[in-house]
Design a protein around this motif. Structure first.
Motif, short mmCIF file in Angstrom:
data_model
loop_
_atom_site.label_atom_id
_atom_site.label_comp_id
_atom_site.label_asym_id
_atom_site.label_seq_id
_atom_site.Cartn_x
_atom_site.Cartn_y
_atom_site.Cartn_z
N ALA A 261 14.15 0.42 34.88
CA ALA A 261 14.04 0.14 33.44
C ALA A 261 14.75 -1.16 33.09
N GLY A 262 15.94 -1.35 33.65
CA GLY A 262 16.70 -2.56 33.37
C GLY A 262 16.01 -3.81 33.87
N ARG A 263 15.49 -3.73 35.09
CA ARG A 263 14.78 -4.88 35.67
C ARG A 263 13.55 -5.23 34.84
N LEU A 264 12.80 -4.22 34.43
CA LEU A 264 11.59 -4.46 33.65
C LEU A 264 11.92 -5.10 32.29
N ALA A 265 12.98 -4.63 31.63
CA ALA A 265 13.38 -5.23 30.35
C ALA A 265 13.71 -6.71 30.55
N SER A 266 14.43 -7.02 31.62
CA SER A 266 14.81 -8.40 31.90
C SER A 266 13.58 -9.25 32.23
N GLU A 267 12.60 -8.64 32.92
CA GLU A 267 11.39 -9.38 33.28
C GLU A 267 10.53 -9.72 32.06
N VAL A 268 10.64 -8.94 30.99
CA VAL A 268 9.96 -9.32 29.74
C VAL A 268 10.54 -10.64 29.23
N LEU A 269 11.88 -10.77 29.28
CA LEU A 269 12.52 -12.02 28.85
C LEU A 269 12.13 -13.18 29.76
N ASP A 270 12.06 -12.93 31.07
CA ASP A 270 11.60 -13.96 32.01
C ASP A 270 10.20 -14.43 31.64
N HIS A 271 9.34 -13.47 31.31
CA HIS A 271 7.93 -13.77 31.02
C HIS A 271 7.78 -14.59 29.74
N VAL A 272 8.55 -14.23 28.71
CA VAL A 272 8.38 -14.90 27.40
C VAL A 272 9.13 -16.23 27.34
N ALA A 273 10.13 -16.41 28.20
CA ALA A 273 11.02 -17.59 28.10
C ALA A 273 10.28 -18.92 27.97
N PRO A 274 9.25 -19.19 28.79
CA PRO A 274 8.58 -20.50 28.67
C PRO A 274 7.92 -20.73 27.31
N HIS A 275 7.67 -19.66 26.57
CA HIS A 275 6.99 -19.77 25.27
C HIS A 275 7.98 -19.97 24.11
N VAL A 276 9.27 -19.78 24.39
CA VAL A 276 10.28 -19.85 23.32
C VAL A 276 10.64 -21.32 23.12
N LYS A 277 9.85 -21.99 22.27
CA LYS A 277 10.08 -23.41 22.02
C LYS A 277 9.60 -23.77 20.63
N ALA A 278 9.93 -24.96 20.19
CA ALA A 278 9.58 -25.41 18.84
C ALA A 278 8.08 -25.29 18.63
N GLY A 279 7.69 -24.79 17.46
CA GLY A 279 6.29 -24.67 17.09
C GLY A 279 5.71 -23.28 17.25
N VAL A 280 6.42 -22.40 17.94
CA VAL A 280 5.93 -21.03 18.12
C VAL A 280 6.52 -20.15 17.00
N SER A 281 5.75 -19.15 16.57
CA SER A 281 6.28 -18.20 15.59
C SER A 281 6.95 -17.03 16.31
N THR A 282 7.88 -16.39 15.63
CA THR A 282 8.52 -15.21 16.22
C THR A 282 7.49 -14.09 16.40
N GLY A 283 6.49 -14.05 15.52
CA GLY A 283 5.41 -13.07 15.65
C GLY A 283 4.60 -13.27 16.91
N GLU A 284 4.37 -14.53 17.29
CA GLU A 284 3.65 -14.83 18.53
C GLU A 284 4.47 -14.38 19.74
N LEU A 285 5.78 -14.59 19.70
CA LEU A 285 6.65 -14.12 20.79
C LEU A 285 6.58 -12.60 20.92
N ASP A 286 6.54 -11.91 19.78
CA ASP A 286 6.40 -10.46 19.78
C ASP A 286 5.09 -10.04 20.45
N ARG A 287 4.01 -10.74 20.11
CA ARG A 287 2.69 -10.42 20.68
C ARG A 287 2.70 -10.61 22.20
#
Length: 274
Positions: free
Chosen positions: A18-44
């Protein structure tokens, strides 16, 4: 409530997954966390990864403690002066922002993994960078004292001491928590305290350490949506979170993955972490 103390190897393996999977969600989304993206898009992006790739369930979605409306999204996105529980929306991240993404997954076996990271957008101020760094060090200094026989107050003291030396304040209204096959349970993990005080840590306990640290005063205000919590003085707030297991010899960080940020220098020499 009941403490989370796991003795069976299958339960520890379940919490590790469970812990590894939670962390892997952050790994997956990290490249998208940049200027111009909405927080709603990150949620999606996170929601679809959990649902379609991991086959996990996002614990925040429709989560409803007594007296609260159901939380409407799959992750929490807390930007700048938001301390915690920010609701993803059409808000666009811009250069200079700092944002916490808080992820909790439920695995097919019913185990919860809970972790959060700060992300710095574009070129944040030196003040913002320092707040995020000190908060990261605070979390790890708290983790470093975890072992059987230590006390909850030892964790709180380590965090409070480092934050206050830096001129920052600790949010008191929210704290870490036991976690297992339930999202939130005893013990409560306060991020302030006195050494040698509080409950004794036992091998097999699983809980989160998730300090919320404000650049200004510790006072909070809750928004009309009943979830979003901001600093009263509008100062920046940062938070990092790991889920940990008390082992026979010390501590194991359960919410780590291939791209987890490294342990900060200040902490590396203080303990042996698995």
């Amino acid at each position: 409530g009941m403490n989370s103390v796991f003795t069976a190897e299958k339960d520890i393996l379940g919490m590790r997954e469970a812990g590894r999977l939670a962390s892997e969600v952050l790994d997956h989304v990290a490249p998208h966390v940049k200027a111009g993206v909405s927080t709603g898009e990150l949620d999606r992006i996170c929601h679809e990864y959990m649902r379609d790739v991991q086959k996990t369930i996002p614990a925040p979605l429709n989560y409803q403690p007594p007296g609260y409306p159901p939380f409407p999204k799959s992750i929490c996105t807390s930007v700048n002066d938001v301390i915690c529980h920010g609701i993803p929306s059409d808000r666009i991240l811009k250069s200079g922002d700092i944002v916490n993404l808080d992820i909790t997954v439920i695995t097919e076996d019913g185990f919860y993994g809970d972790t959060s990271r700060m992300f710095l957008i574009g070129e944040p101020s030196i003040l913002a960078k320092r707040l995020c760094q000190i908060t990261y060090e605070c979390m790890w200094l708290g983790i470093a004292v975890v072992k059987p026989g230590a006390r909850l107050g030892d964790i709180g003291f380590a965090i409070q001491n480092h934050a206050e030396k830096a001129g920052y304040s600790i949010v008191r209204e929210y704290c870490g928590h036991g976690i297992g096959k339930v999202f939130h349970q005893d013990p409560q993990i306060l991020h302030y305290g006195r050494q040698g005080q509080g409950e004794e840590l036992l091998e097999g306990m699983t809980f989160t350490i998730e300090p919320m640290i404000n650049a200004g005063r510790r006072d909070i205000r809750t928004m009309p949506d009943m979830w979003t919590v901001k600093t009263k003085d509008r100062s920046l707030s940062a938070q990092w979170e790991h889920t940990v297991l008390v082992t026979a010899t010390g501590v194991e960080v359960l919410t780590k993955s291939d791209r987890s940020p490294p342990i900060p220098e200040i902490v590396v020499n203080k303990f042996n972490v698995i």
